[in-house]
Motif scaffolding. Structure first.
Motif, PDB file in Angstrom:
ATOM      1  N   ASP A  12       0.126  33.413  76.557  1.00 45.66           N
ATOM      2  CA  ASP A  12       1.141  32.592  75.916  1.00 45.66           C
ATOM      3  C   ASP A  12       2.153  33.444  75.156  1.00 45.66           C
ATOM      4  OD1 ASP A  12      -0.174  30.353  76.858  1.00 45.66           O
ATOM      5  OD2 ASP A  12      -1.258  30.012  74.982  1.00 45.66           O
ATOM      6  N   GLN A  13       1.751  34.610  74.726  1.00 44.15           N
ATOM      7  CA  GLN A  13       2.585  35.440  73.861  1.00 44.15           C
ATOM      8  C   GLN A  13       3.315  36.551  74.596  1.00 44.15           C
ATOM      9  OE1 GLN A  13       0.031  36.927  70.814  1.00 44.15           O
ATOM     10  NE2 GLN A  13      -0.464  34.917  70.042  1.00 44.15           N
ATOM     11  N   THR A  14       2.913  36.873  75.811  1.00 45.56           N
ATOM     12  CA  THR A  14       3.524  38.002  76.511  1.00 45.56           C
ATOM     13  C   THR A  14       4.237  37.550  77.783  1.00 45.56           C
ATOM     14  OG1 THR A  14       1.526  38.491  77.772  1.00 45.56           O
ATOM     15  CG2 THR A  14       1.801  39.640  75.662  1.00 45.56           C
ATOM     16  N   THR A  15       5.118  38.425  78.230  1.00 44.50           N
ATOM     17  CA  THR A  15       5.829  38.203  79.472  1.00 44.50           C
ATOM     18  C   THR A  15       6.072  39.571  80.110  1.00 44.50           C
ATOM     19  OG1 THR A  15       7.729  37.107  80.472  1.00 44.50           O
ATOM     20  CG2 THR A  15       8.143  38.307  78.436  1.00 44.50           C
ATOM     21  N   GLU A  16       6.510  39.595  81.347  1.00 44.16           N
ATOM     22  CA  GLU A  16       6.852  40.849  82.021  1.00 44.16           C
ATOM     23  C   GLU A  16       8.314  40.799  82.424  1.00 44.16           C
ATOM     24  OE1 GLU A  16       4.141  41.631  85.199  1.00 44.16           O
ATOM     25  OE2 GLU A  16       2.501  42.041  83.820  1.00 44.16           O
ATOM     26  N   SER A  17       9.005  41.922  82.223  1.00 42.57           N
ATOM     27  CA  SER A  17      10.427  42.022  82.552  1.00 42.57           C
ATOM     28  C   SER A  17      10.698  43.357  83.222  1.00 42.57           C
ATOM     29  CB  SER A  17      11.280  41.923  81.285  1.00 42.57           C
ATOM     30  OG  SER A  17      11.017  40.731  80.596  1.00 42.57           O
ATOM     31  N   ILE A  88      15.352  54.849  88.094  1.00 45.14           N
ATOM     32  CA  ILE A  88      13.946  54.458  88.066  1.00 45.14           C
ATOM     33  C   ILE A  88      13.830  53.157  87.284  1.00 45.14           C
ATOM     34  CG2 ILE A  88      11.602  55.065  87.373  1.00 45.14           C
ATOM     35  CD1 ILE A  88      12.352  57.990  87.639  1.00 45.14           C
ATOM     36  N   LYS A  89      13.332  52.135  87.954  1.00 44.28           N
ATOM     37  CA  LYS A  89      13.096  50.826  87.329  1.00 44.28           C
ATOM     38  C   LYS A  89      11.621  50.709  86.995  1.00 44.28           C
ATOM     39  CE  LYS A  89      17.157  48.867  88.237  1.00 44.28           C
ATOM     40  NZ  LYS A  89      17.863  47.752  87.759  1.00 44.28           N
ATOM     41  N   ALA A  90      11.316  49.841  86.022  1.00 42.63           N
ATOM     42  CA  ALA A  90       9.925  49.643  85.626  1.00 42.63           C
ATOM     43  C   ALA A  90       9.680  48.190  85.248  1.00 42.63           C
ATOM     44  CB  ALA A  90       9.580  50.551  84.455  1.00 42.63           C
ATOM     45  N   ARG A  91       8.455  47.762  85.495  1.00 42.94           N
ATOM     46  CA  ARG A  91       8.008  46.443  85.050  1.00 42.94           C
ATOM     47  C   ARG A  91       7.215  46.668  83.772  1.00 42.94           C
ATOM     48  NH1 ARG A  91       3.273  43.881  86.357  1.00 42.94           N
ATOM     49  NH2 ARG A  91       2.925  45.385  88.022  1.00 42.94           N
ATOM     50  N   VAL A  92       7.627  45.962  82.705  1.00 43.34           N
ATOM     51  CA  VAL A  92       7.045  46.164  81.388  1.00 43.34           C
ATOM     52  C   VAL A  92       6.505  44.843  80.850  1.00 43.34           C
ATOM     53  CG1 VAL A  92       7.550  46.873  79.007  1.00 43.34           C
ATOM     54  CG2 VAL A  92       8.612  48.089  80.915  1.00 43.34           C
ATOM     55  N   GLY A  97      10.026  36.417  73.582  1.00 41.05           N
ATOM     56  CA  GLY A  97      10.932  35.897  72.562  1.00 41.05           C
ATOM     57  C   GLY A  97      11.454  36.901  71.562  1.00 41.05           C
ATOM     58  N   GLU A  98      11.345  38.187  71.825  1.00 42.57           N
ATOM     59  CA  GLU A  98      11.849  39.218  70.917  1.00 42.57           C
ATOM     60  C   GLU A  98      13.114  39.840  71.496  1.00 42.57           C
ATOM     61  OE1 GLU A  98      10.477  40.027  67.967  1.00 42.57           O
ATOM     62  OE2 GLU A  98       8.839  38.595  68.209  1.00 42.57           O
ATOM     63  N   ASP A  99      14.030  40.262  70.621  1.00 40.81           N
ATOM     64  CA  ASP A  99      15.249  40.930  71.083  1.00 40.81           C
ATOM     65  C   ASP A  99      14.942  42.329  71.611  1.00 40.81           C
ATOM     66  OD1 ASP A  99      16.863  38.774  70.470  1.00 40.81           O
ATOM     67  OD2 ASP A  99      17.300  39.494  68.454  1.00 40.81           O
ATOM     68  N   SER A 105       3.994  47.666  77.238  1.00 38.33           N
ATOM     69  CA  SER A 105       3.287  48.642  78.067  1.00 38.33           C
ATOM     70  C   SER A 105       3.880  48.630  79.467  1.00 38.33           C
ATOM     71  CB  SER A 105       1.790  48.344  78.111  1.00 38.33           C
ATOM     72  OG  SER A 105       1.556  47.067  78.640  1.00 38.33           O
ATOM     73  N   LEU A 106       4.116  49.822  79.985  1.00 37.09           N
ATOM     74  CA  LEU A 106       4.652  49.993  81.337  1.00 37.09           C
ATOM     75  C   LEU A 106       3.551  49.634  82.322  1.00 37.09           C
ATOM     76  CD1 LEU A 106       7.012  52.701  82.469  1.00 37.09           C
ATOM     77  CD2 LEU A 106       4.963  52.367  83.814  1.00 37.09           C
ATOM     78  N   GLN A 107       3.848  48.744  83.266  1.00 32.85           N
ATOM     79  CA  GLN A 107       2.859  48.259  84.224  1.00 32.85           C
ATOM     80  C   GLN A 107       3.046  48.840  85.624  1.00 32.85           C
ATOM     81  OE1 GLN A 107       0.336  45.875  83.202  1.00 32.85           O
ATOM     82  NE2 GLN A 107       1.139  46.703  81.298  1.00 32.85           N
ATOM     83  N   ASP A 108       4.315  49.115  86.002  1.00 30.81           N
ATOM     84  CA  ASP A 108       4.621  49.593  87.345  1.00 30.81           C
ATOM     85  C   ASP A 108       6.024  50.206  87.308  1.00 30.81           C
ATOM     86  OD1 ASP A 108       4.363  50.074  90.044  1.00 30.81           O
ATOM     87  OD2 ASP A 108       4.726  48.007  90.659  1.00 30.81           O
ATOM     88  N   PHE A 109       6.353  50.989  88.328  1.00 34.88           N
ATOM     89  CA  PHE A 109       7.690  51.586  88.408  1.00 34.88           C
ATOM     90  C   PHE A 109       8.055  51.808  89.871  1.00 34.88           C
ATOM     91  CE2 PHE A 109       4.878  55.130  88.580  1.00 34.88           C
ATOM     92  CZ  PHE A 109       5.483  56.009  89.440  1.00 34.88           C
ATOM     93  N   TRP A 110       9.369  51.979  90.140  1.00 34.51           N
ATOM     94  CA  TRP A 110       9.849  52.208  91.489  1.00 34.51           C
ATOM     95  C   TRP A 110      11.260  52.768  91.415  1.00 34.51           C
ATOM     96  CZ3 TRP A 110       9.110  47.623  89.105  1.00 34.51           C
ATOM     97  CH2 TRP A 110      10.227  46.835  88.888  1.00 34.51           C
ATOM     98  N   ASP A 111      11.711  53.381  92.525  1.00 30.20           N
ATOM     99  CA  ASP A 111      13.094  53.861  92.618  1.00 30.20           C
ATOM    100  C   ASP A 111      13.996  52.679  92.888  1.00 30.20           C
ATOM    101  OD1 ASP A 111      12.680  56.555  92.171  1.00 30.20           O
ATOM    102  OD2 ASP A 111      12.263  56.967  94.278  1.00 30.20           O
TER     103      ASP A 111
END
Length: 113
Positions: A12-17, A88-92, A97-99, A105-111
């Motif tokens: 409920d408190q986290t999301t991935e971007s 390099i892009k990353a999924r974090v 709801g924070e600015d 935490s870094l979850q994944d990355f790709w070119d």
């Protein structure tokens, strides 16, 4: 009297971007972390711990070396810091709801290409 405390689940408190990698910093005995930016603008949004498995972490270090770039002007150079050129892009995973990134935490990355 305040209302009783209700514990929310982490889901409920986290999301991935998706963000762009600006820099990684790793020092012996300290957790590694990455500075993250908005994709396209490279505007700094916060840092994220590199919390991936060993194989993925080694791939990340290799990719960072391949995309190494100079530090921004007026930024002191330190051996533990490695600046990265765009690409390099990353999924974090981070608090919702924070600015700025918080508890990220870094979850994944790709070119990007």
């Amino acid at each position: 009297m305040p209302p009783p405390f209700q514990e929310a689940s982490n889901r409920d408190q986290t999301t991935e971007s998706e963000f762009e990698l600006l820099r990684v910093e790793r020092e012996r005995g300290k957790p590694a972390f990455a500075l993250m930016a908005e994709p396209g603008t490279r505007k700094y949004v916060g840092s994220a711990f590199v919390s991936v498995n060993r194989e993925m972490r080694e791939r990340l270090w290799k990719r960072v070396q391949e995309h190494a770039g100079p530090p921004p002007k007026d930024m002191p150079k330190r051996p533990a810091r490695q600046w990265v050129k765009a690409g390099i892009k990353a999924r974090v995973k981070h608090l919702r709801g924070e600015d700025d990134l918080r508890h990220a935490s870094l979850q994944d990355f790709w070119d990007e290409s």
